[in-house]
Design an enzyme around this catalytic site. Sequence first.
Site, PDB file in Angstrom:
ATOM      1  N   LYS A 187       0.818  -1.268  -0.241  1.00  0.00           N
ATOM      2  CA  LYS A 187       0.050   0.172  -0.132  1.00  0.00           C
ATOM      3  C   LYS A 187       0.506   1.418   0.011  1.00  0.00           C
ATOM      4  O   LYS A 187       0.516   2.049  -0.582  1.00  0.00           O
ATOM      5  CB  LYS A 187      -0.744   0.040   0.985  1.00  0.00           C
ATOM      6  CG  LYS A 187      -2.557  -1.144   0.911  1.00  0.00           C
ATOM      7  CD  LYS A 187      -2.907  -1.447   2.299  1.00  0.00           C
ATOM      8  CE  LYS A 187      -3.998  -2.832   1.669  1.00  0.00           C
ATOM      9  NZ  LYS A 187      -4.275  -3.159   3.575  1.00  0.00           N
ATOM     10  N   GLN A 215      -4.175  -1.853   9.635  1.00  0.00           N
ATOM     11  CA  GLN A 215      -4.347  -3.325   8.912  1.00  0.00           C
ATOM     12  C   GLN A 215      -5.188  -4.264  10.038  1.00  0.00           C
ATOM     13  O   GLN A 215      -4.586  -4.553  11.053  1.00  0.00           O
ATOM     14  CB  GLN A 215      -3.486  -3.195   8.669  1.00  0.00           C
ATOM     15  CG  GLN A 215      -2.845  -4.511   8.449  1.00  0.00           C
ATOM     16  CD  GLN A 215      -3.129  -4.979   6.500  1.00  0.00           C
ATOM     17  OE1 GLN A 215      -2.840  -3.749   5.655  1.00  0.00           O
ATOM     18  NE2 GLN A 215      -4.580  -5.468   6.305  1.00  0.00           N
ATOM     19  N   ASP A 247     -11.375   2.045   4.226  1.00  0.00           N
ATOM     20  CA  ASP A 247     -11.229   1.507   4.307  1.00  0.00           C
ATOM     21  C   ASP A 247     -12.797   0.877   4.683  1.00  0.00           C
ATOM     22  O   ASP A 247     -12.991   0.146   3.535  1.00  0.00           O
ATOM     23  CB  ASP A 247     -11.057   0.647   5.160  1.00  0.00           C
ATOM     24  CG  ASP A 247      -9.752  -0.667   5.012  1.00  0.00           C
ATOM     25  OD1 ASP A 247      -9.437  -0.525   3.761  1.00  0.00           O
ATOM     26  OD2 ASP A 247      -8.915  -1.029   5.643  1.00  0.00           O
TER      27      ASP A 247
END
Length: 297
Positions: free
Chosen positions: A53, A97, A120
């Site tokens: 990312k 994450q 997200d």
Amino acid sequence: MAEIIDGKKVAADIKEELKKKCDWLKSVALDVPGLVTILVGDNPASESYVNSKAKSCDQVGMRSKIEKLSKDISEKELLDIVQRYNDDEQYHGILVQLPLPKHINEEKIIEAINPQKDVDGFHPISVGNLVIGRETFFPCTPNGIVELLKRYKIPTSGKHVVVVGRSNIVGKPVANMLLQKKDGANAVVTICHSAAKDLTVFTKQADILIAAIGQPNFIKADMVKENVVIIDVGINRVEDSTAAKGYKIVGDVDFNDVFAKSSYITPVPGGVGLMTVAMLLQNTFHAYIKITNQKLN
Ligand code: NDP
């Protein structure tokens, strides 16, 4: 015979489009979008996702930071760090994450993210907005699927989309996105899961079949009808003694079996998987636009 949906190319196109926008921002001396990724512990898979990312941010000219934290960090300390980034004007997107260590309540951490920075799309406010059809951050993998359908001009309105899998990160959000009464959606949607008594009864009806199951090569040709559009979300490792690493990655769909029967199909790898990071960057760009416009007004 199927046309292959090239996720690698579409993801590269999206990154190129974002790079042009970031180049323009720099050319007029404006700030660029920033993404912070919070990584707790040293899970190698998570570390590799986070690195990829950050690398993608660099490629398009966005600011990125990996906040690497010890696996022993307390929930309170992590909440404080999330709050710090909520207040940090350099970062427009915050991604925690997952999975987190067991002593930390994931839901609590996700809920602590400012919904305006929830790139997200996992915050309950984002999820609620998605379900009722409001503008919001769509989770990256489902958003990638919808984008692939759009870019390949595959009609969805009035089509029967069958989604196999009801996870919160893929199955439920993609079903809800395609259900909305708007362009690029407006489908009739069926969601299936492991309690389905005869899955084939449902999958055979699909004009568009989205497989998000987590079982290698599960969908076979006798489970689908002619000319079906196949979107394979699965990423499964299977042993392969001929491969250097001793394994290969396959999807949830038996690609070779289904290929001749389908009109479009996403390969694994090279399909949906590559779209996820591209959509994360796009969400970060949208977060930047929203936050900076608000500051200007
Ligand atoms: P989950 O394990 O969270 O969910 C799997 C779903 O499939 C569940 O709803 C489960 O049903 C259903 N299921 C399992 N077996 C069957 C069966 N025999 N018949 C019908 N339904 C079944 O997986 P995810 O949604 O997180 O991921 C799915 C796949 O997509 C995985 O291979 C994953 O690696 C991949 N993935 C890829 C991403 C990417 O491309 N970037 C991102 C996220 C995931 P039930 O709810 O009843 O258990």
